[in-house]
Design a protein around this motif. Sequence first.
Motif, PDB file in Angstrom:
ATOM      1  N   ILE A  35     -12.729   4.033  11.615  1.00  0.00           N
ATOM      2  CA  ILE A  35     -11.502   3.700  10.892  1.00  0.00           C
ATOM      3  C   ILE A  35     -11.800   2.803   9.702  1.00  0.00           C
ATOM      4  CG2 ILE A  35      -9.298   2.459  11.069  1.00  0.00           C
ATOM      5  CD1 ILE A  35      -8.980   3.577  13.857  1.00  0.00           C
ATOM      6  N   GLY A  39     -10.536   5.193   7.265  1.00  0.00           N
ATOM      7  CA  GLY A  39      -9.125   4.835   7.215  1.00  0.00           C
ATOM      8  C   GLY A  39      -8.237   5.860   7.899  1.00  0.00           C
ATOM      9  N   ARG A  40      -7.176   6.258   7.225  1.00  0.00           N
ATOM     10  CA  ARG A  40      -6.208   7.201   7.810  1.00  0.00           C
ATOM     11  C   ARG A  40      -6.814   8.570   8.065  1.00  0.00           C
ATOM     12  NH1 ARG A  40      -5.631   6.955   2.455  1.00  0.00           N
ATOM     13  NH2 ARG A  40      -5.382   8.895   1.261  1.00  0.00           N
ATOM     14  N   PRO A 174       1.820   5.030   8.904  1.00  0.00           N
ATOM     15  CA  PRO A 174       1.308   3.857   8.191  1.00  0.00           C
ATOM     16  C   PRO A 174       0.333   3.021   9.019  1.00  0.00           C
ATOM     17  CG  PRO A 174       3.652   4.092   7.795  1.00  0.00           C
ATOM     18  CD  PRO A 174       3.308   5.079   8.869  1.00  0.00           C
ATOM     19  N   SER A 177      -3.696   3.308   8.511  1.00  0.00           N
ATOM     20  CA  SER A 177      -4.416   2.832   7.325  1.00  0.00           C
ATOM     21  C   SER A 177      -4.683   1.331   7.400  1.00  0.00           C
ATOM     22  CB  SER A 177      -3.614   3.145   6.058  1.00  0.00           C
ATOM     23  OG  SER A 177      -3.387   4.529   5.936  1.00  0.00           O
ATOM     24  N   SER A 179      -5.534  -2.441   5.912  1.00  0.00           N
ATOM     25  CA  SER A 179      -5.060  -3.118   4.710  1.00  0.00           C
ATOM     26  C   SER A 179      -6.021  -2.894   3.558  1.00  0.00           C
ATOM     27  CB  SER A 179      -4.915  -4.618   4.975  1.00  0.00           C
ATOM     28  OG  SER A 179      -3.988  -4.852   6.011  1.00  0.00           O
ATOM     29  N   GLU A 181      -6.772  -0.186   1.997  1.00  0.00           N
ATOM     30  CA  GLU A 181      -7.594   1.022   2.137  1.00  0.00           C
ATOM     31  C   GLU A 181      -7.745   1.770   0.811  1.00  0.00           C
ATOM     32  OE1 GLU A 181      -7.509   4.821   5.076  1.00  0.00           O
ATOM     33  OE2 GLU A 181      -5.756   4.516   3.837  1.00  0.00           O
ATOM     34  N   HIS A 182      -8.990   2.126   0.508  1.00  0.00           N
ATOM     35  CA  HIS A 182      -9.266   2.935  -0.678  1.00  0.00           C
ATOM     36  C   HIS A 182     -10.363   3.932  -0.320  1.00  0.00           C
ATOM     37  CE1 HIS A 182      -6.804   0.361  -3.237  1.00  0.00           C
ATOM     38  NE2 HIS A 182      -7.441  -0.690  -2.742  1.00  0.00           N
ATOM     39  N   ALA A 247      -4.418  -0.096  12.501  1.00  0.00           N
ATOM     40  CA  ALA A 247      -5.822   0.094  12.134  1.00  0.00           C
ATOM     41  C   ALA A 247      -6.552  -1.223  11.948  1.00  0.00           C
ATOM     42  CB  ALA A 247      -5.919   0.936  10.861  1.00  0.00           C
TER      43      ALA A 247
END
Length: 418
Positions: A35, A39-40, A174, A177, A179, A181-182, A247
């Motif tokens: 994760i 991320g997502r 939500p 993801s 904090s 996240e890129h 996450a």
Amino acid sequence: MTENKSEKLSFSAAWAMAVGGMIGGGIFSVLGVVIAEAGRLAWLSFVFGGTIALATGWSYSRLTVSGGRAGGIYQFLRQRGRNGAAAAIAWVLILGYVLTVSVYAHTFGAYISHAFGWSAIIGHGLGIAAILTITGVNLLGVGESSLTEIILVGGKLLVLGALAIAGLMHWSPPALSPSGEHVGLTGAVIGAALVFMAYEGFQLLVYDYEVMENPQRTLPTAMMSAIVAVILIYISVALGAAMLVGADRIVADKEVALAAAGSAAFGEIGLVVVTIAAAFSTGSAILATIFGTARLAHRVAAERDLPGFFGRTNSEGVPVGATLLIATAACLLVWVGSLGELVEGASLVFLLTFAGVNLLAWRGAVVHPVVGLVGSLGALSAAILLGWRMLSTAPLELAMIGAVLSVAAAFGFWRRRT
């Protein structure tokens, strides 16, 4: 080993061993790592990894059935007269399995010590105790090990299923993801490479081909159905756990992420149950990995590509020498190793190995070219990405693997000439 009916692995035992080898410490210890990287799209990392695993599983099963012998890539290479390469890959594979056992034991100790509020040192001790205890079970023979594996796998699947359902009932995209996240598709691919050791356990079945009931049918059906089941489990638990606690919490707790999710879903009972499931999961994975690796080492020793001590068996036909050496090496790694580095190292070893298996199956025309292409290029691409990442995150681990690969290559060259 005698070949009476009571010692044969049934379909259910083989399936349980494949699932136990795959799930193991994977979903329990590396979910936070995935994760943090993807991320997502963490669920997609498990899809990518599972796709490579499916292609490789089919290649493994077709190569084994066509050759009619246990032994995995080592045996595949020997059957093609590439004895030097076979000798080299055997040493590398055993290193990968030792790393994997140490990861499972590390995770076992982390969850138990977390539940009781104990220190990391005690957790390491518990991991070592798990290896030693399960090694004793392993030495009892195929029948006892198979029954234990079925019980362990059944228990952990029930708990993981309940956790996934509880999380998915709180559907909240939500929460997937972290904090700030890129990440994009590349993050999902790197995430798949990072945790690929969570899929490698299915290949342990090829080492037990000769002790299976109806192996021509049991091996491919047990292996492929187990991989599909594990892909679905990983996706469900990854989504469900993140939706339960978010996450950010999963990433922060990394080694014991599912314990936090279990506590959020069911309170103190959830923490206890997930801890027990982690113990079941890692315990079954240690059992399956030592069991299969010892048989590989025994076969390699019979071909004089390992010292004779690896080939010694007890009255139950279990390779006692190989079992004890593998367990000892894993115990040392649990005590001195970092979980993250061990995970990355094991994943890199198996990605490289899987690329080779798919290439052999492709060139040997035992699988469709598309399967060989997806498996070999997918595994190789993921290995390159992971190796590049390890240059900055785990340079010492990467150097160790490079050294082992160099020694293995030199040994293989020597064996080819003798």
